[in-house]
Design a protein around this motif. Structure first.
Motif, PDB file in Angstrom:
ATOM      1  N   GLU A 106      24.362   1.256 -57.791  1.00 42.59           N
ATOM      2  CA  GLU A 106      25.695   1.827 -57.606  1.00 42.59           C
ATOM      3  C   GLU A 106      26.764   0.758 -57.812  1.00 42.59           C
ATOM      4  O   GLU A 106      27.817   1.014 -58.409  1.00 42.59           O
ATOM      5  N   GLU A 107      26.477  -0.464 -57.368  1.00 44.25           N
ATOM      6  CA  GLU A 107      27.445  -1.553 -57.534  1.00 44.25           C
ATOM      7  C   GLU A 107      27.706  -1.881 -58.999  1.00 44.25           C
ATOM      8  O   GLU A 107      28.805  -2.314 -59.350  1.00 44.25           O
ATOM      9  N   VAL A 108      26.714  -1.686 -59.840  1.00 46.34           N
ATOM     10  CA  VAL A 108      26.893  -1.996 -61.265  1.00 46.34           C
ATOM     11  C   VAL A 108      27.170  -0.742 -62.095  1.00 46.34           C
ATOM     12  O   VAL A 108      27.125  -0.772 -63.325  1.00 46.34           O
ATOM     13  N   GLY A 109      27.454   0.364 -61.411  1.00 43.09           N
ATOM     14  CA  GLY A 109      27.868   1.578 -62.105  1.00 43.09           C
ATOM     15  C   GLY A 109      26.751   2.341 -62.777  1.00 43.09           C
ATOM     16  O   GLY A 109      26.987   3.041 -63.764  1.00 43.09           O
ATOM     17  N   LEU A 110      25.525   2.260 -62.233  1.00 42.44           N
ATOM     18  CA  LEU A 110      24.392   2.941 -62.861  1.00 42.44           C
ATOM     19  C   LEU A 110      23.678   3.898 -61.908  1.00 42.44           C
ATOM     20  O   LEU A 110      22.474   4.136 -62.043  1.00 42.44           O
ATOM     21  N   SER A 111      24.392   4.461 -60.959  1.00 42.36           N
ATOM     22  CA  SER A 111      23.769   5.386 -60.017  1.00 42.36           C
ATOM     23  C   SER A 111      23.235   6.631 -60.718  1.00 42.36           C
ATOM     24  O   SER A 111      22.329   7.300 -60.212  1.00 42.36           O
ATOM     25  N   HIS A 112      23.783   6.928 -61.914  1.00 36.15           N
ATOM     26  CA  HIS A 112      23.340   8.108 -62.663  1.00 36.15           C
ATOM     27  C   HIS A 112      22.111   7.831 -63.525  1.00 36.15           C
ATOM     28  O   HIS A 112      21.609   8.743 -64.191  1.00 36.15           O
ATOM     29  N   GLU A 125      23.700  -1.374 -70.505  1.00 37.20           N
ATOM     30  CA  GLU A 125      23.067  -0.788 -69.323  1.00 37.20           C
ATOM     31  C   GLU A 125      21.867  -1.614 -68.886  1.00 37.20           C
ATOM     32  O   GLU A 125      21.647  -1.836 -67.690  1.00 37.20           O
ATOM     33  N   ARG A 128      23.041  -4.528 -67.026  1.00 33.10           N
ATOM     34  CA  ARG A 128      23.492  -4.130 -65.694  1.00 33.10           C
ATOM     35  C   ARG A 128      22.299  -3.994 -64.740  1.00 33.10           C
ATOM     36  O   ARG A 128      22.379  -4.396 -63.575  1.00 33.10           O
ATOM     37  N   ARG A 158      33.732  -5.747 -70.368  1.00 29.50           N
ATOM     38  CA  ARG A 158      33.466  -4.930 -69.179  1.00 29.50           C
ATOM     39  C   ARG A 158      32.459  -5.620 -68.262  1.00 29.50           C
ATOM     40  O   ARG A 158      32.597  -5.611 -67.034  1.00 29.50           O
ATOM     41  N   MET A 162      32.859  -6.957 -64.387  1.00 24.92           N
ATOM     42  CA  MET A 162      31.932  -6.527 -63.345  1.00 24.92           C
ATOM     43  C   MET A 162      31.341  -7.717 -62.600  1.00 24.92           C
ATOM     44  O   MET A 162      31.264  -7.721 -61.361  1.00 24.92           O
ATOM     45  N   GLU A 165      33.853  -9.180 -60.224  1.00 26.37           N
ATOM     46  CA  GLU A 165      34.002  -8.354 -59.017  1.00 26.37           C
ATOM     47  C   GLU A 165      32.821  -8.540 -58.071  1.00 26.37           C
ATOM     48  O   GLU A 165      33.001  -8.646 -56.846  1.00 26.37           O
TER      49      GLU A 165
END
Length: 239
Positions: A106-112, A125, A128, A158, A162, A165
């Motif tokens: 989720e922190e790296v934007g891959l919860s999906h 991806e 990530r 991007r 990330m 952050e």
């Protein structure tokens, strides 16, 4: 936060046959510091990282690093027969390994993409996932070996944002090996230049975060860092 001792490299030398790759090298990285390491190909950057990661033996000199370290390589090195979350959770102790892996993704934007197979991921991806696999272990020292080198320009920007952050959130010590001067300036607290196995230059990067190319301090810092690498830009207005 527990006070950790700095990462220290003292008098480190590494030779392969009659070739000296690291030559009596000294380097200190403090807790929470983000250091960008630059140098020409063959200057010893990857050898230094491998030594810090415990992948190469210390034959001359001394190296002191925390026990809890993580490395992200240029290739994501995911296991194709395990799903994304399983790659992140690999080797984690405890019954909450999946929950921790999910939180890291989720922190790296891959919860999906939790249940995706690695071969279905894009290059960005996959990297990530590699970063999530490192961060889920909450390392005290994170090493990044040119992790964005194979990515396209937009994906690279991007990913840089990330990583910045994540570092500001977790505040582990970071060593980023890169050939990219702009990347070093966008991410690092300090830039270190390695030349012929020795540190030839080390200077602080004094720009506020988040950083941008249009910061007035960026162009002078870039020129200075390029000069440290013996790269001199010719003015477009020159006759």
């Amino acid at each position: 936060m527990t006070k950790l001792q700095p990462i220290r490299v003292e008098g480190l030398s590494r030779r392969f046959g009659d070739q000296t790759v690291l030559d009596d090298l000294d380097l200190t990285i403090h807790q929470g510091e983000f250091v960008a390491l630059l140098g020409r190909s063959g200057s010893g950057k990857t050898t230094l990282l491998r030594t810090l990661a415990g992948l190469d033996a210390v034959e001359e000199g001394s190296v002191a690093v925390p026990r809890n370290v993580a490395v992200v390589f240029q290739e994501s090195r995911l296991l194709p027969w395990r799903r994304v979350w399983q790659n992140v959770a690999l080797g984690l102790p405890g019954h909450d390994a999946r929950d921790r892996a999910v939180a890291a993704l989720e922190e790296v934007g891959l919860s999906h993409r939790l249940d995706a197979w690695p071969l279905t991921l894009s290059g960005g991806e996959a990297q990530r996932v590699g970063i999530a696999r490192a961060m889920v272990r909450e390392p005290d020292f994170l090493m990044l070996d040119e992790p964005f080198a194979s990515l396209d320009a937009l994906t690279r920007l991007r990913m840089q944002a990330m990583v910045s952050e994540l570092w500001q959130k977790h505040r582990c010590a970071v060593l980023l090996v890169t050939h990219d001067v702009d990347e070093a300036l966008l991410l690092g607290d300090r830039a270190v230049v390695l030349d012929r196995g020795r540190i030839s230059r080390s200077f602080s990067i004094n720009m506020s975060r988040p950083r941008h190319h249009d910061d007035p301090a960026f162009a002078p810092a870039r020129k200075d860092l390029l000069a440290s690498l013996d790269v001199f830009e010719t003015s477009r207005n020159a006759a």
